[in-house]
Design a protein around this motif. Structure first.
Motif, mmCIF file in Angstrom:
data_model
loop_
_atom_site.group_PDB
_atom_site.id
_atom_site.type_symbol
_atom_site.label_atom_id
_atom_site.label_comp_id
_atom_site.label_asym_id
_atom_site.label_seq_id
_atom_site.Cartn_x
_atom_site.Cartn_y
_atom_site.Cartn_z
ATOM 1 N N ASN A 1 36.526 -7.445 -31.109
ATOM 2 C CA ASN A 1 35.276 -7.380 -30.517
ATOM 3 C C ASN A 1 34.059 -7.329 -31.409
ATOM 4 O OD1 ASN A 1 36.499 -6.922 -27.967
ATOM 5 N ND2 ASN A 1 36.395 -5.030 -28.163
ATOM 6 N N GLU A 2 32.807 -7.611 -30.959
ATOM 7 C CA GLU A 2 31.607 -7.528 -31.687
ATOM 8 C C GLU A 2 31.741 -8.323 -33.170
ATOM 9 O OE1 GLU A 2 29.748 -3.705 -31.985
ATOM 10 O OE2 GLU A 2 31.345 -3.314 -30.060
ATOM 11 N N VAL A 3 32.399 -9.382 -33.156
ATOM 12 C CA VAL A 3 32.361 -10.375 -34.494
ATOM 13 C C VAL A 3 30.744 -10.781 -34.814
ATOM 14 C CG1 VAL A 3 32.794 -12.543 -35.483
ATOM 15 C CG2 VAL A 3 34.701 -11.190 -34.143
ATOM 16 N N GLY A 4 30.493 -10.574 -36.011
ATOM 17 C CA GLY A 4 29.173 -10.937 -36.553
ATOM 18 C C GLY A 4 27.799 -10.156 -35.703
ATOM 19 N N GLU A 5 28.123 -8.991 -35.184
ATOM 20 C CA GLU A 5 27.101 -8.178 -34.647
ATOM 21 C C GLU A 5 25.932 -7.895 -35.689
ATOM 22 O OE1 GLU A 5 27.506 -4.436 -35.186
ATOM 23 O OE2 GLU A 5 25.873 -3.793 -33.585
ATOM 24 N N LEU A 6 24.886 -8.300 -35.136
ATOM 25 C CA LEU A 6 23.645 -8.220 -36.074
ATOM 26 C C LEU A 6 23.552 -8.848 -37.222
ATOM 27 C CD1 LEU A 6 22.726 -4.596 -35.602
ATOM 28 C CD2 LEU A 6 21.521 -6.063 -34.650
ATOM 29 N N MET A 7 24.362 -9.861 -37.245
ATOM 30 C CA MET A 7 24.585 -10.844 -38.334
ATOM 31 C C MET A 7 23.089 -11.598 -38.808
ATOM 32 S SD MET A 7 26.877 -13.995 -38.369
ATOM 33 C CE MET A 7 27.453 -15.124 -39.684
ATOM 34 N N LYS A 8 22.896 -11.784 -40.154
ATOM 35 C CA LYS A 8 21.600 -12.290 -40.472
ATOM 36 C C LYS A 8 21.594 -13.833 -40.853
ATOM 37 C CE LYS A 8 17.256 -10.544 -42.126
ATOM 38 N NZ LYS A 8 16.628 -9.410 -42.883
ATOM 39 N N LYS A 9 22.781 -13.697 -41.946
ATOM 40 C CA LYS A 9 23.078 -15.082 -42.645
ATOM 41 C C LYS A 9 24.278 -15.086 -42.839
ATOM 42 C CE LYS A 9 18.612 -15.109 -45.394
ATOM 43 N NZ LYS A 9 18.214 -14.111 -46.539
ATOM 44 N N GLY A 10 24.886 -16.392 -43.352
ATOM 45 C CA GLY A 10 26.276 -16.521 -43.691
ATOM 46 C C GLY A 10 26.959 -17.331 -42.571
ATOM 47 N N ILE A 11 28.447 -17.332 -42.671
ATOM 48 C CA ILE A 11 29.401 -18.194 -42.105
ATOM 49 C C ILE A 11 30.486 -17.364 -41.522
ATOM 50 C CG2 ILE A 11 30.466 -20.296 -41.505
ATOM 51 C CD1 ILE A 11 28.375 -21.606 -43.747
ATOM 52 N N ILE A 12 30.976 -17.372 -40.238
ATOM 53 C CA ILE A 12 31.996 -16.683 -39.621
ATOM 54 C C ILE A 12 32.806 -17.776 -39.241
ATOM 55 C CG2 ILE A 12 33.137 -14.885 -38.710
ATOM 56 C CD1 ILE A 12 30.889 -13.076 -38.835
ATOM 57 N N VAL A 13 34.102 -17.760 -39.393
ATOM 58 C CA VAL A 13 35.019 -18.918 -38.916
ATOM 59 C C VAL A 13 36.154 -18.035 -38.418
ATOM 60 C CG1 VAL A 13 36.271 -20.960 -39.136
ATOM 61 C CG2 VAL A 13 34.150 -20.517 -40.647
ATOM 62 N N ILE A 14 36.366 -18.190 -37.151
ATOM 63 C CA ILE A 14 37.574 -17.457 -36.361
ATOM 64 C C ILE A 14 38.374 -18.496 -35.813
ATOM 65 C CG2 ILE A 14 38.342 -15.916 -34.776
ATOM 66 C CD1 ILE A 14 36.385 -14.745 -36.815
ATOM 67 N N GLU A 15 39.558 -19.140 -36.360
ATOM 68 C CA GLU A 15 40.298 -19.885 -35.746
ATOM 69 C C GLU A 15 41.091 -19.620 -34.357
ATOM 70 O OE1 GLU A 15 42.700 -22.147 -38.708
ATOM 71 O OE2 GLU A 15 40.861 -22.112 -40.021
ATOM 72 N N GLY A 16 41.339 -18.201 -34.029
ATOM 73 C CA GLY A 16 41.973 -17.852 -33.072
ATOM 74 C C GLY A 16 40.888 -17.610 -31.947
ATOM 75 N N ASP A 17 41.338 -16.652 -31.206
ATOM 76 C CA ASP A 17 40.501 -15.982 -29.900
ATOM 77 C C ASP A 17 39.589 -15.054 -30.534
ATOM 78 O OD1 ASP A 17 41.942 -17.818 -28.447
ATOM 79 O OD2 ASP A 17 43.246 -16.336 -27.544
ATOM 80 N N THR A 18 38.525 -14.778 -30.007
ATOM 81 C CA THR A 18 37.634 -13.681 -30.169
ATOM 82 C C THR A 18 37.467 -12.742 -29.105
ATOM 83 O OG1 THR A 18 35.626 -14.962 -29.619
ATOM 84 C CG2 THR A 18 36.082 -14.874 -31.896
ATOM 85 N N GLY A 19 37.212 -11.312 -29.615
ATOM 86 C CA GLY A 19 36.954 -10.512 -28.432
ATOM 87 C C GLY A 19 35.521 -10.692 -27.721
ATOM 88 N N PHE B 1 9.449 -23.844 -33.057
ATOM 89 C CA PHE B 1 10.739 -23.927 -32.385
ATOM 90 C C PHE B 1 11.499 -24.587 -33.680
ATOM 91 C CE2 PHE B 1 7.837 -24.201 -28.698
ATOM 92 C CZ PHE B 1 8.609 -23.233 -27.899
ATOM 93 N N GLN B 2 10.911 -24.359 -34.769
ATOM 94 C CA GLN B 2 11.945 -24.929 -36.032
ATOM 95 C C GLN B 2 12.970 -24.028 -36.117
ATOM 96 O OE1 GLN B 2 8.759 -24.294 -36.016
ATOM 97 N NE2 GLN B 2 8.362 -22.957 -37.992
ATOM 98 N N ILE B 3 14.169 -24.232 -36.616
ATOM 99 C CA ILE B 3 15.101 -23.371 -37.097
ATOM 100 C C ILE B 3 15.832 -23.726 -38.563
ATOM 101 C CG2 ILE B 3 17.737 -22.703 -36.501
ATOM 102 C CD1 ILE B 3 16.950 -23.568 -33.556
ATOM 103 N N SER B 4 15.708 -22.590 -38.999
ATOM 104 C CA SER B 4 16.320 -22.559 -40.731
ATOM 105 C C SER B 4 17.870 -22.494 -40.803
ATOM 106 C CB SER B 4 15.819 -21.494 -41.425
ATOM 107 O OG SER B 4 16.355 -21.372 -42.567
ATOM 108 N N LYS B 5 18.648 -23.150 -41.436
ATOM 109 C CA LYS B 5 20.020 -22.935 -41.748
ATOM 110 C C LYS B 5 20.371 -23.083 -43.141
ATOM 111 C CE LYS B 5 22.493 -22.480 -38.682
ATOM 112 N NZ LYS B 5 22.490 -21.298 -37.990
ATOM 113 N N ARG B 6 21.120 -22.366 -43.636
ATOM 114 C CA ARG B 6 21.356 -22.186 -45.061
ATOM 115 C C ARG B 6 22.838 -22.124 -45.178
ATOM 116 N NH1 ARG B 6 18.448 -19.798 -49.331
ATOM 117 N NH2 ARG B 6 17.034 -18.825 -48.125
ATOM 118 N N LEU B 7 23.463 -23.053 -46.059
ATOM 119 C CA LEU B 7 24.729 -23.062 -46.626
ATOM 120 C C LEU B 7 24.958 -22.001 -47.675
ATOM 121 C CD1 LEU B 7 25.344 -26.976 -47.008
ATOM 122 C CD2 LEU B 7 26.224 -25.541 -45.136
ATOM 123 N N ASN B 8 26.314 -21.852 -48.004
ATOM 124 C CA ASN B 8 26.519 -20.681 -48.909
ATOM 125 C C ASN B 8 26.194 -21.119 -50.218
ATOM 126 O OD1 ASN B 8 27.348 -18.410 -47.185
ATOM 127 N ND2 ASN B 8 29.355 -19.667 -46.812
#
Lengths: 269, 299
Positions: A152-170, B125-132
């Motif tokens: 549960n709560e993957v990426g809660e309050l996340m601000k930047k970055g990338i999360i990849v979940i290949e399976g199921d999420t809660g 309504f613009q959105i920023s996206k940033r790569l790592n």
């Protein structure tokens, strides 16, 4: 540097000293003397792990450590490989470097991380890349890839970055998100994106969204092409197909009970 | 010195320090990317009146979004001028072009905020996206998504520029306009195969080369009378009796090595046409430009 666990995994261990930053420039003897907490007892690392120098430049934990918490916490560079399962708070607040877990990982992996990469070959627990209770923001830059399922709560309050979940999420994936991007290839749990203000969630399976998300349009977002092609260049073999890059996505925005500038894309074809 | 019987005049081209940027435009297909690119590069022949010199460097399939793309090079006298032109041209010629996206495609020390300014068109309504982060982009590559009627315009936040070389040139001199224009076409074809280089004038060729100064006080530059065949007997001419036409090929390049290669390839290609008598170059006595490119050295 190789660490081989020699203790029974019954009592939790807090080993925040296991990072490339703290190991840097230290001999095997010095590393063995570093402090860890075994339950409520302070112990030297050498009492719980066999430490040997393999001159590899990577910290390798050659065993399973499901109850060792805080590995790689706050690290800024270097790499850690855990050949089995690992405990909570893996790579929490890390700023750089890479962590690879070949087994499963407990809760709070990459919590509040600020950079670097975490790759989990198995399942992950709850609160991947999330914010600790009371904090304003969770993950803020970096990449987390989970090959299995996540809690549960993957990426809660996340601000930047990338999360990849290949399976199921809660449940509550991306709740309260402020930015960043979450990709879910499996089935997503309920209440996805609840209270999210900004940020993007990309789904590859249909989902009953909260009523506070509104339909916008069906199109092929250029930014998503850029992100997917960039992820394809990583070594994590993320299952990105040509259709995912060139195909159509349905865009919903929400959560309109909050700012409403978050978005959920659902892959259409 | 001669190439295929064509005299190479013992002179030099005088080139100037400029700033250059490379902009990559992608679109749903190459045709639409080219529509946008041609518009960006339009009215970009000379910094004197156009604000910058711009041209299409080539097409590519190696793009961040996997769609067909066109690379454009833009040059200006100062980094400030270049930044201003990038803003105007990307805003008016790429954002307006259906399905287009715009990316920085050059690493340099100067940086201009472009997408970061154009974003306001999105009316909140613009959105920023940033790569790592990557070694090339330590802070991560940042994009702005601006909602437009056709969908979304994706534009990189910052574009970069580096010091470059502008105003390299060759003069193709011949018996008449037919051989000279044919030779110029051959030269431009050869020059356009060189990476990091553009020939910004129409078809890569300029017929109205200029000299510094004029008989009119208000005009800082005027027609290059020494190379105007129709007034040969009225001025101090650089043309001989049988020479009746001159065309100039102006070259801008991101570095001096590319400039030298472009001039080499251009001169050799121009010397393949009968009726071309001489290849020369324009200069100001070596007093104005930072780069002196001797023809005998580049060939």
């Amino acid at each position: 540097m190789q660490l081989h666990p020699t203790f029974e995994p019954v009592i939790p261990v807090v080993a925040e000293c296991i990072t490339p930053d703290t190991f840097a420039g230290k001999s095997v003897d010095q590393i063995k003397k570093m402090t860890v907490y075994h339950g409520n007892k302070e112990k030297p690392l050498g009492e719980l792990f066999e430490v040997s120098d393999d001159n590899a430049g990577t910290i390798t934990i050659t065993g399973t450590v499901p109850n060792v918490k805080g590995i790689g916490k706050g690290m800024t560079a270097g790499s850690i490989v855990i050949e089995g399962d690992c405990g909570m708070h893996l790579g929490a607040q890390m700023k750089g470097g890479t962590i690879t877990v070949k087994g499963t990982c407990a809760d709070w992996a990459g919590a509040e991380m600020r950079g670097g990469e975490i790759f989990i070959q198995g399942d992950a627990g709850n609160c991947v890349g999330a914010a600790y209770r009371g904090s304003k923001s969770g993950m803020n830059k970096g990449l987390i890839v989970v090959k299995g399922n996540a809690g549960n709560e993957v990426g809660e309050l996340m601000k930047k970055g990338i999360i990849v979940i290949e399976g199921d999420t809660g449940a509550l994936t991306g709740c309260g998100m402020k930015g960043g991007t979450i990709f879910c290839y499996g089935h997503a749990g309920n209440r996805m994106g609840a209270f999210m203000e900004r940020g993007s969630i990309v789904l590859y399976n249909e989902l009953q969204l909260l009523p506070t998300f509104t339909h916008n349009a069906v199109y092929n977002p250029t930014w998503l092409r850029v992100f997917l092609l960039d992820l394809q260049k990583t070594t994590y073999s993320i299952p990105i197909k040509k259709a995912h890059i060139e195909g159509l996505y349905t865009r919903y925005n929400g959560d309109i009970s909050e700012l409403g500038k978050g978005e959920i894309f659902i892959f259409k074809e | 010195m001669q190439i295929n019987g064509v005299d190479i005049v013992n002179t030099f081209a005088e080139a100037f320090k400029m700033y250059g940027s490379r902009v990559l435009i992608t679109a749903i297909n190459e045709e639409w990317a080219m529509h946008s690119a041609l518009t960006v590069a339009g009215f970009g022949t000379s910094v004197i009146m156009c604000g910058c010199e711009a041209g299409i460097e080539g097409t590519t399939t190696d793009t961040p979004d996997g769609r067909p793309g066109v690379n454009i090079l833009l040059f200006a006298n100062s980094a400030k001028d270049l930044g201003d032109q990038l803003m105007r041209r990307i805003g008016q010629c790429v954002m307006t072009s259906p399905t287009s996206a715009c990316f920085n495609n050059l690493f340099g020390k100067k940086e201009f905020i472009v997408g970061g300014q154009l974003r306001y068109f999105g009316d909140s309504f613009q959105i920023s996206k940033r790569l790592n982060p990557t070694p090339e982009y330590p802070k991560g590559r940042r994009f702005w998504r601006i909602p437009v009627m056709g969908g979304e315009f994706l534009c990189e936040e910052k574009f970069q520029a580096k010091k470059a070389v502008g105003g390299g040139n060759i003069l193709v001199i011949g018996e008449g306009i037919e051989p000279v224009i044919k030779a110029s076409e051959n030269a431009v074809k050869a020059i356009r195969k060189v990476k990091n280089v553009i020939a910004p004038f129409p078809g890569g060729v300029v017929r109205s080369g200029s000299k510094v100064g004029s008989k009119y006080k208000f005009l800082p530059a005027s027609t290059n009378t020494a190379y105007c065949p129709s007034i040969k007997s009225q001025v101090e001419t650089n043309l001989t009796e049988g020479e009746n036409s001159v065309l100039e090929i102006v070259i801008d390049a991101l570095d001096i090595e590319s400039m030298n290669k472009a001039m080499h390839d251009g001169i050799h290609a121009a010397c393949s046409v009968d009726g071309v008598t001489r290849i020369s170059a324009g200069n100001y006595g070596g007093n104005l430009g930072k780069f002196i490119i001797h023809l005998k050295e580049v060939i």
